[in-house]
Design a protein around this motif. Structure first.
Motif, PDB file in Angstrom:
ATOM      1  N   PHE A 115      42.686  18.443  52.849  1.00 53.61           N
ATOM      2  CA  PHE A 115      42.774  17.876  51.501  1.00 53.61           C
ATOM      3  C   PHE A 115      41.558  18.298  50.672  1.00 53.61           C
ATOM      4  O   PHE A 115      41.692  18.767  49.533  1.00 53.61           O
ATOM      5  N   ASP A 116      40.367  18.138  51.249  1.00 51.65           N
ATOM      6  CA  ASP A 116      39.136  18.482  50.528  1.00 51.65           C
ATOM      7  C   ASP A 116      39.069  19.971  50.208  1.00 51.65           C
ATOM      8  O   ASP A 116      38.726  20.370  49.083  1.00 51.65           O
ATOM      9  N   LYS A 117      39.393  20.810  51.181  1.00 49.65           N
ATOM     10  CA  LYS A 117      39.314  22.263  50.984  1.00 49.65           C
ATOM     11  C   LYS A 117      40.274  22.727  49.888  1.00 49.65           C
ATOM     12  O   LYS A 117      39.897  23.504  49.003  1.00 49.65           O
ATOM     13  N   LEU A 118      41.515  22.253  49.956  1.00 51.36           N
ATOM     14  CA  LEU A 118      42.518  22.695  48.987  1.00 51.36           C
ATOM     15  C   LEU A 118      42.251  22.143  47.593  1.00 51.36           C
ATOM     16  O   LEU A 118      42.559  22.797  46.591  1.00 51.36           O
ATOM     17  N   SER A 119      41.648  20.956  47.521  1.00 52.71           N
ATOM     18  CA  SER A 119      41.370  20.376  46.201  1.00 52.71           C
ATOM     19  C   SER A 119      40.391  21.238  45.400  1.00 52.71           C
ATOM     20  O   SER A 119      40.443  21.253  44.174  1.00 52.71           O
ATOM     21  N   PHE A 120      39.518  21.951  46.105  1.00 59.34           N
ATOM     22  CA  PHE A 120      38.538  22.807  45.417  1.00 59.34           C
ATOM     23  C   PHE A 120      39.052  24.222  45.186  1.00 59.34           C
ATOM     24  O   PHE A 120      38.394  25.015  44.511  1.00 59.34           O
ATOM     25  N   MET A 121      40.217  24.557  45.730  1.00 58.22           N
ATOM     26  CA  MET A 121      40.794  25.889  45.508  1.00 58.22           C
ATOM     27  C   MET A 121      41.537  25.986  44.185  1.00 58.22           C
ATOM     28  O   MET A 121      41.628  27.055  43.581  1.00 58.22           O
ATOM     29  N   GLY A 122      42.103  24.857  43.728  1.00 61.79           N
ATOM     30  CA  GLY A 122      42.987  24.891  42.571  1.00 61.79           C
ATOM     31  C   GLY A 122      42.322  25.300  41.272  1.00 61.79           C
ATOM     32  O   GLY A 122      42.889  26.079  40.496  1.00 61.79           O
ATOM     33  N   GLY A 123      41.110  24.773  41.018  1.00 67.04           N
ATOM     34  CA  GLY A 123      40.442  25.025  39.745  1.00 67.04           C
ATOM     35  C   GLY A 123      40.187  26.495  39.454  1.00 67.04           C
ATOM     36  O   GLY A 123      40.614  27.013  38.399  1.00 67.04           O
ATOM     37  N   PRO A 124      39.475  27.206  40.334  1.00 67.11           N
ATOM     38  CA  PRO A 124      39.225  28.636  40.079  1.00 67.11           C
ATOM     39  C   PRO A 124      40.508  29.447  39.928  1.00 67.11           C
ATOM     40  O   PRO A 124      40.591  30.351  39.085  1.00 67.11           O
ATOM     41  N   LEU A 125      41.515  29.122  40.743  1.00 68.76           N
ATOM     42  CA  LEU A 125      42.783  29.847  40.673  1.00 68.76           C
ATOM     43  C   LEU A 125      43.490  29.573  39.349  1.00 68.76           C
ATOM     44  O   LEU A 125      44.097  30.465  38.751  1.00 68.76           O
ATOM     45  N   LEU A 126      43.394  28.341  38.861  1.00 68.28           N
ATOM     46  CA  LEU A 126      43.989  27.985  37.578  1.00 68.28           C
ATOM     47  C   LEU A 126      43.325  28.734  36.434  1.00 68.28           C
ATOM     48  O   LEU A 126      44.005  29.227  35.522  1.00 68.28           O
ATOM     49  N   LEU A 127      42.004  28.818  36.467  1.00 68.81           N
ATOM     50  CA  LEU A 127      41.292  29.528  35.392  1.00 68.81           C
ATOM     51  C   LEU A 127      41.696  31.001  35.340  1.00 68.81           C
ATOM     52  O   LEU A 127      41.835  31.577  34.257  1.00 68.81           O
ATOM     53  N   GLU A 128      41.896  31.624  36.509  1.00 66.97           N
ATOM     54  CA  GLU A 128      42.387  33.006  36.542  1.00 66.97           C
ATOM     55  C   GLU A 128      43.764  33.095  35.898  1.00 66.97           C
ATOM     56  O   GLU A 128      44.063  34.046  35.158  1.00 66.97           O
ATOM     57  N   THR A 129      44.595  32.114  36.172  1.00 66.46           N
ATOM     58  CA  THR A 129      45.954  32.084  35.613  1.00 66.46           C
ATOM     59  C   THR A 129      45.925  31.962  34.095  1.00 66.46           C
ATOM     60  O   THR A 129      46.644  32.675  33.389  1.00 66.46           O
ATOM     61  N   LEU A 130      45.081  31.059  33.588  1.00 71.51           N
ATOM     62  CA  LEU A 130      44.978  30.879  32.129  1.00 71.51           C
ATOM     63  C   LEU A 130      44.470  32.148  31.453  1.00 71.51           C
ATOM     64  O   LEU A 130      44.930  32.512  30.359  1.00 71.51           O
ATOM     65  N   ASP A 131      43.521  32.829  32.091  1.00 70.65           N
ATOM     66  CA  ASP A 131      43.018  34.102  31.547  1.00 70.65           C
ATOM     67  C   ASP A 131      44.144  35.130  31.432  1.00 70.65           C
ATOM     68  O   ASP A 131      44.236  35.871  30.438  1.00 70.65           O
ATOM     69  N   LYS A 132      45.008  35.171  32.443  1.00 76.61           N
ATOM     70  CA  LYS A 132      46.117  36.132  32.418  1.00 76.61           C
ATOM     71  C   LYS A 132      47.141  35.772  31.346  1.00 76.61           C
ATOM     72  O   LYS A 132      47.715  36.656  30.707  1.00 76.61           O
ATOM     73  N   PHE A 133      47.358  34.484  31.137  1.00 79.79           N
ATOM     74  CA  PHE A 133      48.247  34.069  30.041  1.00 79.79           C
ATOM     75  C   PHE A 133      47.703  34.558  28.708  1.00 79.79           C
ATOM     76  O   PHE A 133      48.438  35.114  27.882  1.00 79.79           O
ATOM     77  N   GLU A 134      46.413  34.348  28.500  1.00 76.38           N
ATOM     78  CA  GLU A 134      45.791  34.754  27.230  1.00 76.38           C
ATOM     79  C   GLU A 134      45.812  36.267  27.041  1.00 76.38           C
ATOM     80  O   GLU A 134      45.974  36.761  25.925  1.00 76.38           O
ATOM     81  N   ALA A 135      45.661  36.999  28.152  1.00 76.73           N
ATOM     82  CA  ALA A 135      45.647  38.466  28.071  1.00 76.73           C
ATOM     83  C   ALA A 135      47.042  39.066  28.066  1.00 76.73           C
ATOM     84  O   ALA A 135      47.213  40.277  27.860  1.00 76.73           O
ATOM     85  N   GLY A 136      48.051  38.247  28.275  1.00 77.88           N
ATOM     86  CA  GLY A 136      49.424  38.740  28.316  1.00 77.88           C
ATOM     87  C   GLY A 136      49.758  39.509  29.575  1.00 77.88           C
ATOM     88  O   GLY A 136      50.695  40.321  29.581  1.00 77.88           O
ATOM     89  N   THR A 137      49.015  39.249  30.657  1.00 76.56           N
ATOM     90  CA  THR A 137      49.230  40.002  31.899  1.00 76.56           C
ATOM     91  C   THR A 137      49.807  39.147  33.027  1.00 76.56           C
ATOM     92  O   THR A 137      49.860  39.581  34.171  1.00 76.56           O
ATOM     93  N   ILE A 138      50.224  37.930  32.708  1.00 75.82           N
ATOM     94  CA  ILE A 138      50.741  37.037  33.752  1.00 75.82           C
ATOM     95  C   ILE A 138      52.038  37.591  34.341  1.00 75.82           C
ATOM     96  O   ILE A 138      52.867  38.157  33.623  1.00 75.82           O
ATOM     97  N   GLU A 139      52.178  37.476  35.629  1.00 73.28           N
ATOM     98  CA  GLU A 139      53.402  37.898  36.322  1.00 73.28           C
ATOM     99  C   GLU A 139      54.056  36.683  36.969  1.00 73.28           C
ATOM    100  O   GLU A 139      53.391  35.887  37.625  1.00 73.28           O
ATOM    101  N   ARG A 140      55.340  36.562  36.795  1.00 71.95           N
ATOM    102  CA  ARG A 140      56.096  35.448  37.354  1.00 71.95           C
ATOM    103  C   ARG A 140      56.935  35.944  38.537  1.00 71.95           C
ATOM    104  O   ARG A 140      57.581  36.982  38.436  1.00 71.95           O
ATOM    105  N   VAL A 141      56.923  35.166  39.600  1.00 73.29           N
ATOM    106  CA  VAL A 141      57.718  35.492  40.780  1.00 73.29           C
ATOM    107  C   VAL A 141      58.687  34.341  41.047  1.00 73.29           C
ATOM    108  O   VAL A 141      58.256  33.197  41.250  1.00 73.29           O
ATOM    109  N   LYS A 142      59.968  34.647  41.049  1.00 69.65           N
ATOM    110  CA  LYS A 142      60.971  33.624  41.326  1.00 69.65           C
ATOM    111  C   LYS A 142      60.860  33.169  42.784  1.00 69.65           C
ATOM    112  O   LYS A 142      60.620  33.973  43.684  1.00 69.65           O
TER     113      LYS A 142
END
Length: 322
Positions: free
Chosen positions: A166-193
Motif C-alpha cells: 500500500f505504502d509503495k504504490l501510494s508513492f508511485m501514482g503522483g510522478p506517473l500522473l505528472l508524466e501523463t498530464l505533461d503528455k496531454f498538454e504536449a498532445g503526445t498521449i497514447e491510449r491503449v484499450k
C-alpha cells in the motif's frame, strides 16, 4: 492545468501532495463527508481533507455526486481541464466524466486489466503475484475499464504485506500522473484499450476474508496473513477467542527443527497444533506447517510468540485451532 482532485484515504494523499508541488492549479478537492471515528464517535476529517486544509485548498464533501445538480454546477463553474480521481469512494456520473477537456483521470493500484475492483493491493499479495503496479487510466462509466494511459510496475518483496505494498504504490501514482498530464498538454498521449478477456476482479475485503481455513496449503495461508496485514487481519480461534496471526512462515518438516517440542496427541491433521519452539508455534495445514512468529489473542496486545509462550504452556494450548 486547472484540476479538481477527488480522493479520500491515506492512499490518495501522496498524489495530492505531488500535484500541490507541481505547476498545476488545484481549484477544488472533493472528498467523502466526515465520518464518526474511534470510541468517541466524533466526526473526523478524511486524510485528503486534512491535506487540502493544510494547503488552504477549497474542499467540497458531497454525500452523493450522482443527481447532485448543485455540486455538478460547481464543477461546471470551475471548468477544470482534468479531474483526478484516486480512491475517492463514489461512482461518477457520465456528465462529470465527460465534463473536463482531458476527462477524468484515475490512478488504480494494479496493472490493468488485471485486478479491477476495490482491493487490488491486498489480493496481489494473497494471490502470490511477483509483480504489480499502478495504472493511470482515462475513466469511463465501467468499473476500472477505461483506456490505459500510463503504467508503472513494481516487483513484490518476498515478505511483502498489504500494508507495505500500500505504502509503495501510494508513492508511485503522483510522478506517473505528472508524466501523463505533461503528455496531454504536449498532445503526445497514447491510449491503449483494455482487453476485457484478460481482466480479473479484486473483490472487496471484509473481516470474514481473514478467517483461516487450515485445509488450505501453508503457502496460501502464509500469503493470506501477509496480504491482510494490517487490515482486516488473518485469524483463527483458540479456546473460543479470536487469535490474529500477524507473522508466519511455511515449514515443510518439523522433524529436524532445533529445540522443537512436539505436542502430546498430535495426529498430523489440519488445524492441529504440532508443537512449539522458543519463538514459534507450529500448526498443521493441508500440506506442510505454518510457523507462527507474531500473534494477538482477543483482549491482548499484539506480541511475538516468544512473549506469548511465556504465559502459555504447550498443554494449555488446545490441540486444534479453529
Amino acid at each position: 492545468m486547472k484540476l479538481v482532485f477527488m480522493g479520500t484515504p491515506d492512499f490518495s494523499v501522496p498524489t495530492l501532495e505531488k500535484l500541490i508541488e507541481s505547476k498545476h492549479e488545484i481549484a477544488l478537492v472533493v472528498t467523502q463527508p466526515d465520518r464518526p471515528k474511534g470510541r468517541s464517535g466524533k466526526p473526523a476529517f478524511s486524510p485528503v481533507k486534512e491535506c487540502a486544509i493544510a494547503h488552504n485548498i477549497k474542499v467540497s464533501q458531497p454525500e452523493r455526486i450522482r443527481g447532485n445538480e448543485e455540486f455538478i454546477n460547481e464543477l461546471r463553474e470551475i471548468n477544470p481541464d482534468a479531474i483526478i480521481v484516486i480512491a475517492f469512494g463514489q461512482i461518477l456520473p457520465k456528465e462529470v466524466i465527460e465534463m473536463p477537456k482531458y476527462g477524468c483521470i484515475n490512478i488504480h493500484a494494479s496493472i490493468l486489466p488485471k485486478y479491477r475492483g476495490a482491493a487490488p493491493i491486498q489480493w496481489a499479495v494473497i494471490d502470490g503475484l511477483k509483480e504489480t503496479g499502478v495504472t493511470i487510466m482515462a475513466m469511463d462509466e465501467g468499473l476500472d475499464t477505461g483506456d490505459i494511459l500510463e503504467v508503472g510496475k513494481l516487483e513484490l518483496d518476498k515478505e511483502e504485506t498489504g500494508g507495505s505494498l500500500f505504502d509503495k504504490l501510494s508513492f508511485m501514482g503522483g510522478p506517473l500522473l505528472l508524466e501523463t498530464l505533461d503528455k496531454f498538454e504536449a498532445g503526445t498521449i497514447e491510449r491503449v484499450k483494455q482487453n476485457d478477456e484478460e481482466s480479473t476482479y479484486a473483490k472487496k475485503l471484509s473481516k470474514q476474508t481473514g478467517e483461516i481455513d487450515f485445509n488450505m496449503s501453508a503457502v496460501e495461508i502464509e500469503r493470506l496473513v501477509r496480504g491482510l496485514n494490517p487490515w482486516p487481519s488473518a485469524y483463527t480461534h483458540m479456546n473460543g477467542k479470536m487469535l490474529k496471526i500477524w507473522k508466519s512462515e511455511v515449514v515443510e518438516s518439523i522433524d529436524d527443527i532445533n529445540g522443537f517440542v512436539k505436542k502430546e496427541g498430535f495426529n498430523n491433521e489440519p488445524s492441529e497444533v504440532a508443537g512449539k519452539t522458543k519463538n514459534a508455534l507450529y500448526v498443521k495445514c493441508k500440506d506442510n506447517y505454518l510457523a507462527i512468529y507474531e500473534l494477538q489473542l482477543e483482549g491482548k496486545k499484539r506480541m511475538d510468540t516468544t512473549s506469548f509462550l511465556l504465559g502459555y504452556n504447550l498443554e494449555d494450548i488446545p490441540n486444534k485451532l479453529s
